[in-house]
Design an enzyme around this catalytic site. Structure first.
Site, PDB file in Angstrom:
ATOM      1  N   HIS A 316      36.628  54.008  37.235  1.00 36.33           N
ATOM      2  CA  HIS A 316      35.815  52.924  36.702  1.00 36.33           C
ATOM      3  C   HIS A 316      34.364  53.204  36.996  1.00 36.33           C
ATOM      4  O   HIS A 316      34.037  53.746  38.058  1.00 36.33           O
ATOM      5  CB  HIS A 316      36.221  51.583  37.340  1.00 36.33           C
ATOM      6  N   ASP A 373      43.682  48.471  33.543  1.00 35.63           N
ATOM      7  CA  ASP A 373      44.599  48.914  32.490  1.00 35.63           C
ATOM      8  C   ASP A 373      45.812  49.662  32.998  1.00 35.63           C
ATOM      9  O   ASP A 373      46.710  49.980  32.225  1.00 35.63           O
ATOM     10  CB  ASP A 373      43.832  49.803  31.487  1.00 35.63           C
TER      11      ASP A 373
END
Ligand code: ACO
Length: 438
Positions: A316, A373
């Site tokens: 991320h 996710d």
């Protein structure tokens, strides 16, 4: 360059000093409510002729915002100051969370009632809007349909937002109809008749009804499923200046209407490096399952940079720690599979992959952890959401964040159109050559 904090007299503004060719320039420091400091370079070009270069915005705060706080080092995510763990623990519904994100505080009972009423009232699509679905090919991706249909909403109900009431109505329209559009795009894709919303169902239950009911067979809502989907939406409600939200703000800054700006957000979300990662992660897990590849083999492939393979659902831009959403989702997946008595082999693979990656130097050194996710796809699978609808579900969940950011841009009296600079790297001056001489 040095930061002049200790010498700064009490009460006066802090500054940073930039020295260019021996000349010092004072740049104001801006401090956020959580103590984060930024150097305000908005006057830099005017005073020095210089611009800053920060490709992919890794180090640039593009705005001041009071909506969402993230501490990527510590793995903290708060909407309007409320930690997502609190919202999850207290079972805050998506509708309540949407109000919080958009309007800044949890709704009173009266505000909730009015919002729910507006959502119910505006759930059906204009009859002409329904006709658009006939023109999309059955193979059309639901994200493309959603993008087109949200933009098309401006042709039917061009929102004239000039006060809080008209904003509330437009926000409710969008939040409600996006779910009808999502369900209708799924039905068109399947070649099944579009199902109308029901007045007696709540937000999430109504979406499930429109997706899974048939004209001759009503979908029976399952409380655990509705709870899990509410949680999924709540955890996706906002995430500060990510790719899609920055896109919404950029479009909003040109004074474009709410629907158009949010359809641009859908476009940005679609990519597999952003919202499309929930689909890409499940595809990756399925491949491992079908081909019998071990987690260790995949991790080895990922580490071989020439393979071009990334571990989807990992890493991320902001989090250098566990993504707090993935922690909650992992637990929710466990609960849901248990409640529905599902034994999903992809969960086993995901758990093994997570374990291998978290103990591998490549991931440890780069501080790469599972993101939202990694587990969300397994949750959506268990609910019965088909793969090509995963990113659409993300888009529904992110709608409150986009609406709130559109509002923030529009409410800023000192707001200007967003227009970044660039460093030009093309040829200096090129002469035009007649066609016969090229
Ligand atoms: N697999 C393998 N290597 C990775 C991964 C990954 N998933 N993510 C990052 N890296 C590597 C990069 O190649 C880079 O290596 P290097 O320093 O040797 O060149 C290093 O880790 C640091 O990368 P970042 O600077 O953190 O990457 P960036 O911020 O540009 O990208 C992104 C972030 C796009 C999320 C990236 O981690 C990625 O591609 N992840 C997989 C896709 C994904 O899951 N996206 C969903 C993100 S969450 C969301 O949008 C809702």
């Amino acid at each position: 360059m040095g930061t002049q904090t200790p010498e700064t007299p009490a009460g006066s503004a802090q500054t940073a000093t930039l020295v260019v060719d021996g000349v010092s320039h004072e740049l104001p420091l801006v401090t956020g409510t959580m103590g984060e400091q930024a150097i305000d370079i908005s006057r830099l070009r005017a005073t020095t002729g210089l611009v800053t270069l920060d490709e992919a915005f890794g180090n640039t705060a593009s705005c001041r915002s009071a909506i969402t706080y993230i501490d990527g080092e510590q793995g903290i995510l708060r909407y309007r100051g409320i930690p997502i763990e609190e919202l999850a623990r207290n079972g805050s519904s998506f509708v309540e969370t949407a109000w919080l994100v958009i309007f800044g505080q949890l709704p009173t009972q009266a505000e909730r009632d009015r919002f729910s009423e507006l959502l119910t009232e505006s759930s059906a699509l204009h009859n002409d809007m329904g006709k658009h679905f006939d023109a999309f090919p059955e193979s059309g991706h639901p994200m493309a349909i959603m993008n087109a249909m949200i933009n098309a909403m401006s042709t039917h109900t061009r929102p004239r937002i000039n006060d809080e009431e008209s904003f509330l109505v437009a926000a409710a329209h969008l939040l409600s109809k996006v779910r009808t559009i999502a369900a209708a795009s799924y039905k068109s894709h399947k070649g099944e008749p579009i199902i109308y919303p029901r007045r007696d169902l709540k937000y999430v239950e109504n979406l499930l009804h429109m997706m899974f009911s048939l004209p001759y067979d009503d979908y029976e809502p399952v409380p655990e499923v509705a709870r899990a989907l509410n949680l999924f939406f709540t955890l996706h409600a906002d995430h500060e200046q990510n790719c899609s939200t920055s896109t919404v703000r950029m479009v909003a800054s040109s004074d474009a209407n709410l629907y158009t700006a949010c359809s641009a957000g859908v476009a940005a979300l679609w990519g597999p490096l952003h919202g499309g990662a929930n689909m890409a992660t499940v595809q990756m897990l399925q491949r491992l399952h079908d081909e019998g590849t071990s987690a260790a083999d995949l991790v080895a492939q990922v580490k071989d940079r020439s393979s071009g393979v990334r571990l989807m659902g990992f890493g991320h831009r902001v989090y250098r720690n566990r993504d707090p959403r993935s922690v909650i989702l992992k637990e929710a997946v466990d609960d849901l599979l248990c409640a529905l008595d599902i034994d999903d082999p992809l969960l086993e693979i995901a758990l093994e992959l997570e374990d291998v990656a978290l103990h591998d130097d490549y991931f440890v050194e780069r501080k790469l952890y599972p993101n939202v996710d990694f587990y969300s796809g397994i949750l959506l699978r268990a609910i019965g959401i088909p793969l090509n609808m995963f990113t659409v579900m993300f888009a529904i969940g992110r709608m409150p964040g986009w609406i709130a950011n559109w509002r923030e841009v529009n409410m800023d009296p000192s707001g200007r159109i967003q227009r970044p600079r660039q460093v030009y790297t093309g040829p200096e001056l090129v002469e035009w050559v007649p066609r016969e001489l090229r």
